[in-house]
Design an enzyme around this catalytic site. Structure first.
Site, PDB file in Angstrom:
ATOM      1  N   TYR A 170     -10.581  -3.819  -5.756  1.00 30.46           N
ATOM      2  CA  TYR A 170     -10.383  -2.384  -6.008  1.00 30.46           C
ATOM      3  C   TYR A 170     -11.330  -1.918  -7.117  1.00 30.46           C
ATOM      4  O   TYR A 170     -12.078  -0.941  -6.949  1.00 30.46           O
ATOM      5  CB  TYR A 170      -8.922  -2.132  -6.411  1.00 30.46           C
ATOM      6  CG  TYR A 170      -8.566  -0.674  -6.527  1.00 30.46           C
ATOM      7  CD1 TYR A 170      -7.967  -0.001  -5.481  1.00 30.46           C
ATOM      8  CD2 TYR A 170      -8.835   0.033  -7.704  1.00 30.46           C
ATOM      9  CE1 TYR A 170      -7.642   1.342  -5.588  1.00 30.46           C
ATOM     10  CE2 TYR A 170      -8.514   1.374  -7.819  1.00 30.46           C
ATOM     11  CZ  TYR A 170      -7.923   2.026  -6.761  1.00 30.46           C
ATOM     12  OH  TYR A 170      -7.602   3.345  -6.873  1.00 30.46           O
ATOM     13  N   ASP A 175      -1.347   8.232  -6.633  1.00 32.87           N
ATOM     14  CA  ASP A 175      -0.062   7.591  -6.346  1.00 32.87           C
ATOM     15  C   ASP A 175       1.026   8.086  -7.287  1.00 32.87           C
ATOM     16  O   ASP A 175       2.137   8.428  -6.880  1.00 32.87           O
ATOM     17  CB  ASP A 175      -0.174   6.068  -6.490  1.00 32.87           C
ATOM     18  CG  ASP A 175      -1.208   5.484  -5.546  1.00 32.87           C
ATOM     19  OD1 ASP A 175      -1.744   6.244  -4.721  1.00 32.87           O
ATOM     20  OD2 ASP A 175      -1.467   4.274  -5.651  1.00 32.87           O
ATOM     21  N   GLY A 228       0.803  -1.213   0.000  1.00 35.96           N
ATOM     22  CA  GLY A 228       0.000   0.000   0.000  1.00 35.96           C
ATOM     23  C   GLY A 228       0.843   1.273   0.000  1.00 35.96           C
ATOM     24  O   GLY A 228       0.309   2.362   0.182  1.00 35.96           O
ATOM     25  N   LEU A 229       2.148   1.148  -0.212  1.00 33.22           N
ATOM     26  CA  LEU A 229       3.007   2.338  -0.271  1.00 33.22           C
ATOM     27  C   LEU A 229       3.348   2.667  -1.726  1.00 33.22           C
ATOM     28  O   LEU A 229       4.205   3.481  -2.019  1.00 33.22           O
ATOM     29  CB  LEU A 229       4.274   2.130   0.557  1.00 33.22           C
ATOM     30  CG  LEU A 229       4.016   1.813   2.035  1.00 33.22           C
ATOM     31  CD1 LEU A 229       5.335   1.588   2.772  1.00 33.22           C
ATOM     32  CD2 LEU A 229       3.225   2.927   2.715  1.00 33.22           C
TER      33      LEU A 229
END
Ligand code: ADP
Ligand code: MG
Length: 386
Positions: free
Chosen positions: A220, A170, A122-123
């Protein structure tokens, strides 16, 4: 890690250029980027490096020190995805955008990637590898793309080559990061503002759940579709509505009954509230009110748990244990959800206790040993000295 030496070991000649793009952590504003809301991410000092040099084989040779699979592609095979699941789809999808725009490579290149962002946590290691590739090929091809273009190229790659209908956050954070600043980004207009993270005596701690369950592209994409469904149903009373982020709480309260599907209604409830929380949180930070910022982070987690249903037992355990520790100002899941990381604001003197107590309690509840990183907020994509 001597990446120059690794390049020589892998390809038998020296790298000529090196590039970097970071991962990111989102402080608040989760699952709102594809709904047109504001988000508030910052770039990490961790990221992905790409070293490259021309070869005389007329091939793009993709290698990663993080993944064993090696792929060689001829120059006329750069515009369609490889089999689902191949890591090469992430960089290839970026190169494909340049080729489709008419840019041509006049020879092959050897490409070596290495990242220190934990993948799938999740980074956004995916944005890091996309943006570093887009940045490098923009440089090689002298394509003159802006950073916003590079972010869009990365997003396009993720949509078409990785099969994830992600928003722009992102890739934008990876392209635009600035040391010790977070980025307050309007995902509809791409207007943004750098906000200094003035957090005297407070650290940003990222906790990796190492959950065996990850947010897969199916879950998602399902959330993306449910939000679209909510907009569709709301259009019966608000025909001009484009994005859930256009609704404030009052207007949403008036029209929410138009959403007949209870799941879509819960998803929309999260998005509308999260958009408001993000605006409020940035205002609180600018006013120096970290305690309010932290409370909004906690509320964000609860909303992602109850209305968006993307936390799951691992992230919930990590956040709940964090909330118990004195000196924790706020804690929430970050990224897509189910697994991955939480982000917490922790008073500096409480960080060792935080790591120990949350680590022990989380392990006792889940049987998994977590990892903790005290985050350094770094700059966005850039050229490295070789
Ligand atoms: P996240 O973006 O949260 O880290 P994703 O599932 O979106 O998780 O992306 C992770 C995937 O990105 C990896 O499984 C791999 O395919 C690809 N990837 C990321 N970084 C690298 C790297 N340095 N080398 C090779 N593949 C990478
Ligand atoms: Mg990703």
């Amino acid at each position: 890690m001597d990446l120059n030496q690794s390049f020589v070991d892998v390809f038998g000649h020296r790298a000529e250029q090196a590039f970097f793009a970071p991962g990111r952590v989102n402080l608040i504003g989760e699952h709102v980027d594809y709904n047109g809301g504001h988000v508030f991410p910052c770039a990490l000092s961790f990221g992905t490096r790409l070293l490259l040099a021309p070869n005389d084989q007329n091939l793009l040779r993709f290698r990663s020190l993080n993944v064993a699979a090696a792929v060689d592609l001829p120059l006329d095979r750069l515009t369609s995805p490889l089999a689902k699941g191949s890591w090469v789809n992430y960089p290839l999808g970026c190169i494909a955008q340049f080729v489709r725009r008419g840019y041509r490579l006049h020879g092959g290149y050897d490409l070596l990637f290495w990242g220190d962002v934990p993948a799938g946590a999740g980074l956004s290691s995916s944005a890091a590898i996309e943006v570093v590739t887009a940045f490098a090929f923009n440089h090689l091809l002298e394509a003159g793309c802006s950073r916003a273009d590079l972010a869009r190229i990365g997003q396009q790659s993720e949509h078409e080559f990785a099969g994830v209908s992600c928003g722009i956050m992102d890739q934008f954070a990876s392209a635009f990061g600035r040391k010790d600043h977070a980025i307050y980004l309007d995902c509809t207009t791409l207007d943004f503002e750098y906000v200094p993270l003035q957090m005297d005596g407070v650290r940003l701690v990222v906790a990796n759940t190492h959950s065996p369950h990850k947010l897969d592209s199916g879950a998602y994409n399902e959330r993306v579709a449910q939000c679209r469904e909510a907009v569709e149903q709301l259009r019966s009373s608000s025909p001009s509505l484009q994005n859930l982020a256009e609704l404030d709480a009052q207007r949403f309260a008036r029209i929410r009954e138009a959403i007949k599907d209870p799941v879509a209604l819960r998803r929309a409830t999260h998005v509308v509230a999260e958009c408001q929380r993000t605006v409020d949180a940035v205002r609180a930070l600018k006013a120096g009110d970290l305690l309010r910022f932290g409370r909004l982070m906690n509320e964000s987690h609860v909303s992602l748990r109850d209305d968006y249903e993307v936390t799951g037992p691992y992230l919930d355990a990590m956040a709940e244990e964090a909330w118990k520790v004195r000196g924790v100002i706020g804690s929430r899941m970050t990224g897509g959800g189910f697994g991955g990381c939480t982000v917490s604001l922790v008073r500096e003197e409480a960080v060792p206790t935080f790591v120990e107590r949350v680590g022990e309690a989380y392990s006792a509840r889940t049987g998994i040993a977590p990892d903790f990183y005290v985050a350094e907020i770094g700059d966005g994509a850039r050229i490295l000295d070789i």
